[in-house]
Write a protein that holds these residues in place. Structure first.
Motif, mmCIF file in Angstrom:
data_model
loop_
_atom_site.group_PDB
_atom_site.id
_atom_site.type_symbol
_atom_site.label_atom_id
_atom_site.label_comp_id
_atom_site.label_asym_id
_atom_site.label_seq_id
_atom_site.Cartn_x
_atom_site.Cartn_y
_atom_site.Cartn_z
ATOM 1 N N THR A 154 -0.143 -8.156 8.514
ATOM 2 C CA THR A 154 -0.284 -9.159 7.646
ATOM 3 C C THR A 154 -1.287 -9.069 6.735
ATOM 4 O O THR A 154 -2.361 -8.237 7.039
ATOM 5 C CB THR A 154 -0.701 -10.350 8.569
ATOM 6 N N ASN A 155 -1.127 -9.394 5.516
ATOM 7 C CA ASN A 155 -2.059 -9.447 4.568
ATOM 8 C C ASN A 155 -2.421 -7.887 4.159
ATOM 9 O O ASN A 155 -3.397 -7.238 4.608
ATOM 10 C CB ASN A 155 -3.541 -9.891 4.815
ATOM 11 N N VAL A 156 -1.345 -7.376 3.473
ATOM 12 C CA VAL A 156 -1.234 -5.695 3.019
ATOM 13 C C VAL A 156 -0.903 -5.894 1.817
ATOM 14 O O VAL A 156 0.083 -6.449 1.105
ATOM 15 C CB VAL A 156 -0.452 -5.116 4.305
ATOM 16 N N ALA A 157 -1.400 -4.554 1.066
ATOM 17 C CA ALA A 157 -1.021 -4.591 -0.208
ATOM 18 C C ALA A 157 -1.071 -3.078 -0.773
ATOM 19 O O ALA A 157 -1.810 -2.295 -0.098
ATOM 20 C CB ALA A 157 -1.868 -5.369 -1.038
ATOM 21 N N ILE A 158 -0.332 -2.884 -2.005
ATOM 22 C CA ILE A 158 -0.463 -1.599 -2.711
ATOM 23 C C ILE A 158 -0.410 -2.044 -3.868
ATOM 24 O O ILE A 158 0.255 -2.627 -4.436
ATOM 25 C CB ILE A 158 0.713 -0.609 -2.578
ATOM 26 N N THR A 159 -1.560 -1.481 -4.897
ATOM 27 C CA THR A 159 -2.059 -1.971 -5.974
ATOM 28 C C THR A 159 -2.773 -0.881 -6.862
ATOM 29 O O THR A 159 -2.692 0.119 -6.382
ATOM 30 C CB THR A 159 -2.989 -3.161 -5.778
ATOM 31 N N GLY A 160 -2.604 -1.161 -8.218
ATOM 32 C CA GLY A 160 -3.322 -0.422 -9.082
ATOM 33 C C GLY A 160 -2.303 0.366 -9.818
ATOM 34 O O GLY A 160 -1.141 0.202 -9.694
ATOM 35 N N LYS A 161 -2.598 1.090 -11.170
ATOM 36 C CA LYS A 161 -1.885 1.402 -12.085
ATOM 37 C C LYS A 161 -1.485 3.159 -11.960
ATOM 38 O O LYS A 161 -0.830 3.767 -12.854
ATOM 39 C CB LYS A 161 -2.324 1.262 -13.550
ATOM 40 N N GLY A 162 -1.793 3.741 -10.983
ATOM 41 C CA GLY A 162 -1.436 5.145 -10.457
ATOM 42 C C GLY A 162 0.142 5.258 -10.084
ATOM 43 O O GLY A 162 0.873 4.104 -10.153
ATOM 44 N N THR A 163 0.438 6.362 -9.760
ATOM 45 C CA THR A 163 1.732 6.648 -9.439
ATOM 46 C C THR A 163 2.197 7.005 -8.053
ATOM 47 O O THR A 163 1.391 7.950 -7.446
ATOM 48 C CB THR A 163 2.355 7.938 -10.545
ATOM 49 N N LEU A 164 3.169 6.670 -7.554
ATOM 50 C CA LEU A 164 3.702 7.258 -6.229
ATOM 51 C C LEU A 164 5.065 8.081 -6.505
ATOM 52 O O LEU A 164 5.959 7.661 -7.002
ATOM 53 C CB LEU A 164 4.076 6.109 -5.139
ATOM 54 N N ASN A 165 4.797 9.233 -6.459
ATOM 55 C CA ASN A 165 5.739 10.468 -6.495
ATOM 56 C C ASN A 165 6.275 10.721 -5.176
ATOM 57 O O ASN A 165 5.854 11.667 -4.427
ATOM 58 C CB ASN A 165 5.315 11.642 -7.410
ATOM 59 N N GLY A 166 7.829 10.354 -4.819
ATOM 60 C CA GLY A 166 8.429 10.943 -3.786
ATOM 61 C C GLY A 166 8.762 12.453 -3.886
ATOM 62 O O GLY A 166 9.408 12.997 -2.947
ATOM 63 N N GLN A 167 8.704 12.826 -4.730
ATOM 64 C CA GLN A 167 8.914 14.365 -5.237
ATOM 65 C C GLN A 167 10.599 14.803 -4.837
ATOM 66 O O GLN A 167 10.871 16.013 -4.669
ATOM 67 C CB GLN A 167 8.128 15.318 -4.646
ATOM 68 N N ALA A 168 11.371 13.833 -4.756
ATOM 69 C CA ALA A 168 12.927 14.023 -4.492
ATOM 70 C C ALA A 168 13.570 14.610 -5.653
ATOM 71 O O ALA A 168 13.349 14.391 -6.707
ATOM 72 C CB ALA A 168 13.560 12.848 -3.882
ATOM 73 N N ASN A 169 14.513 15.538 -5.280
ATOM 74 C CA ASN A 169 15.289 16.086 -6.233
ATOM 75 C C ASN A 169 16.718 16.559 -5.877
ATOM 76 O O ASN A 169 16.871 16.464 -4.523
ATOM 77 C CB ASN A 169 14.476 17.099 -7.320
ATOM 78 N N VAL A 236 2.685 -6.089 -3.789
ATOM 79 C CA VAL A 236 2.725 -4.499 -4.474
ATOM 80 C C VAL A 236 2.766 -4.847 -5.947
ATOM 81 O O VAL A 236 3.539 -5.499 -6.513
ATOM 82 C CB VAL A 236 4.218 -4.144 -4.037
ATOM 83 N N LYS A 237 1.613 -4.554 -6.767
ATOM 84 C CA LYS A 237 1.310 -4.696 -7.872
ATOM 85 C C LYS A 237 0.855 -3.521 -8.791
ATOM 86 O O LYS A 237 0.173 -2.761 -8.474
ATOM 87 C CB LYS A 237 0.118 -5.787 -7.807
ATOM 88 N N ASP A 238 1.637 -3.413 -9.802
ATOM 89 C CA ASP A 238 1.137 -2.635 -11.001
ATOM 90 C C ASP A 238 1.531 -1.124 -10.954
ATOM 91 O O ASP A 238 1.330 -0.440 -11.765
ATOM 92 C CB ASP A 238 -0.165 -2.594 -11.326
ATOM 93 N N ILE A 239 1.985 -0.428 -9.664
ATOM 94 C CA ILE A 239 2.147 0.868 -9.503
ATOM 95 C C ILE A 239 3.331 1.238 -10.116
ATOM 96 O O ILE A 239 4.217 0.465 -10.467
ATOM 97 C CB ILE A 239 2.185 1.088 -7.999
ATOM 98 N N THR A 240 3.426 2.555 -10.178
ATOM 99 C CA THR A 240 4.800 3.185 -10.940
ATOM 100 C C THR A 240 5.394 4.161 -9.708
ATOM 101 O O THR A 240 4.511 4.832 -9.091
ATOM 102 C CB THR A 240 4.271 4.023 -12.150
ATOM 103 N N VAL A 241 6.533 3.831 -9.370
ATOM 104 C CA VAL A 241 7.343 4.892 -8.343
ATOM 105 C C VAL A 241 8.318 5.750 -9.070
ATOM 106 O O VAL A 241 9.260 5.351 -9.679
ATOM 107 C CB VAL A 241 7.935 4.034 -7.194
ATOM 108 N N ILE A 242 8.341 6.981 -8.562
ATOM 109 C CA ILE A 242 9.392 7.871 -9.351
ATOM 110 C C ILE A 242 9.881 8.894 -8.088
ATOM 111 O O ILE A 242 9.062 9.126 -6.916
ATOM 112 C CB ILE A 242 8.716 8.866 -10.360
ATOM 113 N N ASN A 243 10.926 9.309 -8.418
ATOM 114 C CA ASN A 243 11.794 10.425 -7.518
ATOM 115 C C ASN A 243 11.540 10.108 -6.045
ATOM 116 O O ASN A 243 11.039 10.691 -5.283
ATOM 117 C CB ASN A 243 10.833 11.702 -7.517
ATOM 118 N N ALA A 244 12.543 8.945 -5.871
ATOM 119 C CA ALA A 244 12.487 8.453 -4.350
ATOM 120 C C ALA A 244 13.495 9.064 -3.616
ATOM 121 O O ALA A 244 14.686 9.537 -4.260
ATOM 122 C CB ALA A 244 12.662 6.767 -4.404
#
Length: 479
Positions: A154-169, A236-244
């Motif tokens: 309960t009451n949990v977040a992921i925020t900021g303008k950084g990047t989450l990179n799953g490195q999938a390819n 979940v706010k402002d993040i960028t997600v790539i390569n899931a």
């Protein structure tokens, strides 16, 4: 005890009046919602609680993290999050730099915050992802942990303008899909092998308990990227997600979820942008989706497993989003057995020659369930490949998708929609004779160009109000 009868009588009268007032108010709200569903949407938005965190910061660098993109930071992230939670919560800060890690498990009252130039690189070693209670394509199981996972928090977040990179390819996670388009070749193991994906579906159909559906290493079922499982009050706010590896944002059995300002840019197999499943009171706003599958896909479980859980997804709100590539802009299904209702989509832009449909509902007679009360307004569509609205009860991507659970679909409204190139059809819809698709309304819709106005099979009551397709006013179909 002596009770004053006069006071007691007055109390009863007051309570009765309050109860009548409450019931009257409830009826009034219900009536307003039915007459103007957008007022119901406003009430839902106002009812969703906001996350709040203590003004304390726990920098992962203070817990042994290295921002070199090579050193594993799994233990450092775990220690920072645990310490934050044990002290009442706050912000776990990921400063600028590149951080390699295995799975991140969040705790209540913790905000994982990424600085603008921070990038979290997730390990591609499947052995680092332990078995947890999760879901694959609408079926619950014990499988590899999602890359970011929260269970019963309960009451949990992921925020900021950084990047989450799953490195999938095409050489790691994506190849597990068993598609030549993503690097698979004959002889390479994949999710399509008999003991993997099909075995899971069969276990669910037989009612085998989830804790006995053990998959994980050697079964090639890709993990979700970000999963909130049975959580409440999520941001979940402002993040960028790539390569899931697989589905990207997956709130499952969760309530009061806000996804705001997120950018998803991932073109792998089943790379849905956001998949609320068995979830209620969800807002997805100000986001950009550029995906290898549906941009937003609202789910509620697959076949027998969906009926077992029996929680419909409802009160799902999509606002001010941009959809680029994808199989559909806003989609319901195909894992939809527990039903979906009260979906609101407004003020979005959808435009790409690789975007196949704007609004889509996909189900079949293995899924069953009821999809109803879908409201869409103020949408600008540049180009879609197939159609503006696609509704089908015969979704059959894997073959043999017919059964004894005929679905129901009704009450779909599109208002103030502007389309430049609608592809092959304005509306493409096919239902069952025993369960026709009911009540489609197009109001103030303009489709400048499309090959055909519509293709309809077992569709009942289509209402066109001030709607023009290929320069001609379209007349309603009453039957």
């Amino acid at each position: 005890m002596i009770i004053n009868k006069s006071i007691a009588s007055k109390s009863i009268v007051i309570c009765s009046l309050l109860a009548m007032s409450f019931l009257s108010c409830g009826k009034q709200v219900s009536t307003i919602s039915e007459a103007d569903p957008w007022k119901k949407m406003d009430l839902i938005v106002k009812s969703i609680p906001q996350t709040h965190f203590l003004d304390k910061t726990y920098n992962v660098m203070d817990f042994g993290a290295f921002a070199d993109g090579k050193t594993s930071n799994t233990a450092a992230f775990e220690k920072a999050i645990k310490t934050c939670a044990e002290n009442g919560g706050g912000k776990v800060l990921v400063p600028n730099g590149k951080y390699l890690t295995g799975p991140i498990h969040l705790e209540s009252n913790v905000n994982l915050h990424l600085d603008d130039q921070a990038e979290i690189l997730f390990s591609i070693d499947s052995k680092e992802y332990p078995l947890v209670h999760t879901s694959f394509e609408g079926t619950e199981l014990m499988n590899h942990s999602p890359l970011i996972y929260a269970k019963n928090k309960t009451n949990v977040a992921i925020t900021g303008k950084g990047t989450l990179n799953g490195q999938a390819n095409n050489t790691n996670w994506w190849i597990w899909a068993g598609s030549k388009y993503y690097g698979w070749e004959k002889g390479i193991p994949s999710q399509n092998d008999p003991l993997n994906r099909i075995a899971l579906i069969e276990m669910a159909e037989k009612g085998i308990p989830v804790e006995e559906r053990i998959f994980g290493e050697g079964h090639y079922l890709r993990p979700n990227f970000i999963e909130f499982f049975e959580c409440n009050t999520v941001l979940v706010k402002d993040i960028t997600v790539i390569n899931a590896p697989f589905w990207i944002l997956h709130p499952i059995k969760s309530n009061n979820v806000i996804v705001d300002g997120v950018t998803v840019n991932s073109h792998g197999p089943n790379n849905d942008g956001c998949d609320p499943e068995y979830s209620q009171n969800v807002i997805i706003r100000n986001c950009t989706f550029n995906t290898g599958d549906d941009c937003i896909a609202i789910k509620s479980g697959r076949d027998a497993d969906g009926r077992r859980v029996g929680i419909p997804s409802k009160n799902i709100i999509v606002q001010n989003c941009k959809m680029i590539d994808g199989h559909g802009g806003v989609v319901m299904g195909s894992e939809i057995s527990a039903g979906v209702n009260h979906v609101f989509v407004e003020n979005c832009v959808m435009d790409s020659p690789n975007l196949e449909r704007a609004i889509r509902i996909k189900t079949n007679s293995k899924r069953g369930g009821t999809t109803e009360d879908i409201y869409v307004r103020n949408i600008e569509v540049g180009t879609v490949k197939e159609c503006v609205l696609r509704v089908t009860m015969f979704y059959d991507v894997y073959g043999s998708q017919s059964g004894n659970f005929i679905p129901a679909i009704k009450n779909i409204s599109l208002e103030n929609i502007k389309v430049k190139n609608g592809g092959k059809y304005g509306i493409l819809a096919d239902g069952y004779a025993a369960s026709p698709i009911e009540n489609i309304t197009f109001k103030d819709v303009v489709i400048e160009k499309t090959d055909s106005v519509y293709s309809l099979k077992n569709v009942k009551n289509i209402n066109f109000i001030s709607t023009y397709i290929n320069g001609k006013k379209v007349e309603s179909i009453k039957n």
